[in-house]
Design a protein around this motif. Sequence first.
Motif, PDB file in Angstrom:
ATOM      1  N   UNK A 177      50.225  34.486  32.916  1.00  0.00           N
ATOM      2  CA  UNK A 177      50.356  33.584  31.783  1.00  0.00           C
ATOM      3  C   UNK A 177      51.798  33.268  31.444  1.00  0.00           C
ATOM      4  N   UNK A 178      52.647  34.308  31.376  1.00  0.00           N
ATOM      5  CA  UNK A 178      54.059  34.092  31.048  1.00  0.00           C
ATOM      6  C   UNK A 178      54.755  33.340  32.171  1.00  0.00           C
ATOM      7  N   UNK A 179      54.434  33.661  33.419  1.00  0.00           N
ATOM      8  CA  UNK A 179      55.046  32.953  34.545  1.00  0.00           C
ATOM      9  C   UNK A 179      54.659  31.475  34.541  1.00  0.00           C
ATOM     10  N   UNK A 363      41.651  32.992  40.080  1.00  0.00           N
ATOM     11  CA  UNK A 363      40.701  33.508  39.097  1.00  0.00           C
ATOM     12  C   UNK A 363      40.590  35.032  39.167  1.00  0.00           C
ATOM     13  N   UNK A 364      40.597  35.577  40.381  1.00  0.00           N
ATOM     14  CA  UNK A 364      40.545  37.032  40.521  1.00  0.00           C
ATOM     15  C   UNK A 364      41.768  37.683  39.898  1.00  0.00           C
ATOM     16  N   UNK A 368      41.616  40.163  36.629  1.00  0.00           N
ATOM     17  CA  UNK A 368      42.128  41.527  36.744  1.00  0.00           C
ATOM     18  C   UNK A 368      43.191  41.814  35.694  1.00  0.00           C
ATOM     19  N   UNK A 369      44.060  40.829  35.441  1.00  0.00           N
ATOM     20  CA  UNK A 369      45.062  41.012  34.386  1.00  0.00           C
ATOM     21  C   UNK A 369      44.398  41.121  33.013  1.00  0.00           C
ATOM     22  N   UNK A 402      32.059  48.311  36.103  1.00  0.00           N
ATOM     23  CA  UNK A 402      30.948  47.426  36.469  1.00  0.00           C
ATOM     24  C   UNK A 402      31.280  45.971  36.126  1.00  0.00           C
ATOM     25  N   UNK A 403      32.019  45.764  35.034  1.00  0.00           N
ATOM     26  CA  UNK A 403      32.459  44.406  34.712  1.00  0.00           C
ATOM     27  C   UNK A 403      33.329  43.846  35.834  1.00  0.00           C
ATOM     28  N   UNK A 404      34.278  44.635  36.294  1.00  0.00           N
ATOM     29  CA  UNK A 404      35.155  44.181  37.386  1.00  0.00           C
ATOM     30  C   UNK A 404      34.359  43.884  38.647  1.00  0.00           C
ATOM     31  N   UNK A 405      33.472  44.807  38.998  1.00  0.00           N
ATOM     32  CA  UNK A 405      32.693  44.641  40.221  1.00  0.00           C
ATOM     33  C   UNK A 405      31.781  43.426  40.142  1.00  0.00           C
ATOM     34  N   UNK A 406      31.153  43.218  38.980  1.00  0.00           N
ATOM     35  CA  UNK A 406      30.222  42.099  38.829  1.00  0.00           C
ATOM     36  C   UNK A 406      30.930  40.758  38.906  1.00  0.00           C
TER      37      UNK A 406
END
Length: 417
Positions: A177-179, A363-364, A368-369, A402-406
């Motif tokens: 976002x800052x970049x 998007x990934x 993740x951030x 599980x949120x990350x994996x899904x």
Amino acid sequence: QLKTWAERLDRDRSLVTDCISNGELNLNRLRADMESLGEAVRGEAAEVSRKRREVRDTITAQERQLAECRVLLLRGDELGQRVADLYKAALAERVFAKGPSLLTLLLDNWHNTLNLVAATMAFVEQHAGIENLSTQNWLWFAVLSAGAAGVGVLVRKRHRPRLTEKLGAPGAPVNVGISLLAAMLHFAPRLFASVAAAMFIYLLTYEIRPVPFINVVLYGLPVYVFGLLSIHLLFAPRPPARALLSIDEVHARRMARRLRVLVLRAFIGYLLFSTLFSQHLAEEAYLLARGIYAGLLFLNLIWALWLYARMRRQDQLRWVGLLIAMILIVSLAAEWIGYRNLALAFVRVIAGSVLAFGLLLLLLRLLNEFYDLLEQGEGRWPRALRLRLGVAPGQNIPGMLWFRLTTNLLLWSLFVY
């Protein structure tokens, strides 16, 4: 036409399928009613006999209708297969259609140079669009564009020092976002000026048809600037900002230069082939321009992919760049030999895949951030969100893995689809 027939057959097939499923349900219900009435016995009530005959007649009619629907389904499948075979044959014939080679086009246009010059002059006189605005309007155009650029300079000058502090120490992780905000500030004068110029020319000439050439140029400038901004963000940001991609700085700068040339050539192709200029050219001249442009564009892409393969020398993804480069070489050869539809099909597949893959990676990275900020709980909105979720400071968020994996599986599934 074949595609329209195939779509109509698909719609009709769904109706026939519904007819069969509904008919089977009704038939099972009627047979259950018939079993509940039992076998006919002597001396039973007339109402029972009448009801049994009604159910039997209804079963016969339902079986007849169900048989008709099944026949329609079989005939529809046969016709759909025939249409699909014809469509594939027509598509293959179109894709592998052969036109004149590049050498033939060069020889033809060598003898028609004067016609090419005359077509270019006619296009400039008829569709350039310079005369659509008065001298006073063009002065206002210049003042507005310069003013927008000046506003961009002021915005950049005001917010850059504060943003520089947020970019973090050299060892801190890169924040997308800052970049992105830093890159937008760096390009603010060009972005503001290009958007203001496009809006000004649109408001004064939006009713003119066909769209003048100067309008097409100005409408495409914001997209061109945004392409430069994306390259700047990914590969060569202004210090102290760091590139989003963790690659060697020397290679990143080289890739940025090659991609800037690529974006410029893409913009030139947009001007050549999305305006009336291409329609003013004879077919031989148009095909020659397309062949030369394809050569320059593909060679630029191969140049960038070759550097990508060098950057990924110790990586398993190196084969991706080499594979795309080989496909581009085959596409360029097909274009120059005369198989232009085949070359265009290759390019569409490559462009769509690369864009989708780039969007997937972005998007990934953003997700993740986002999850990292939630787990760390640093900042105003992550703390507020953790409070709403009922997670105390210092505690892990339940189910975050599980949120990350899904989400990762969902995004990869969409990409593959």
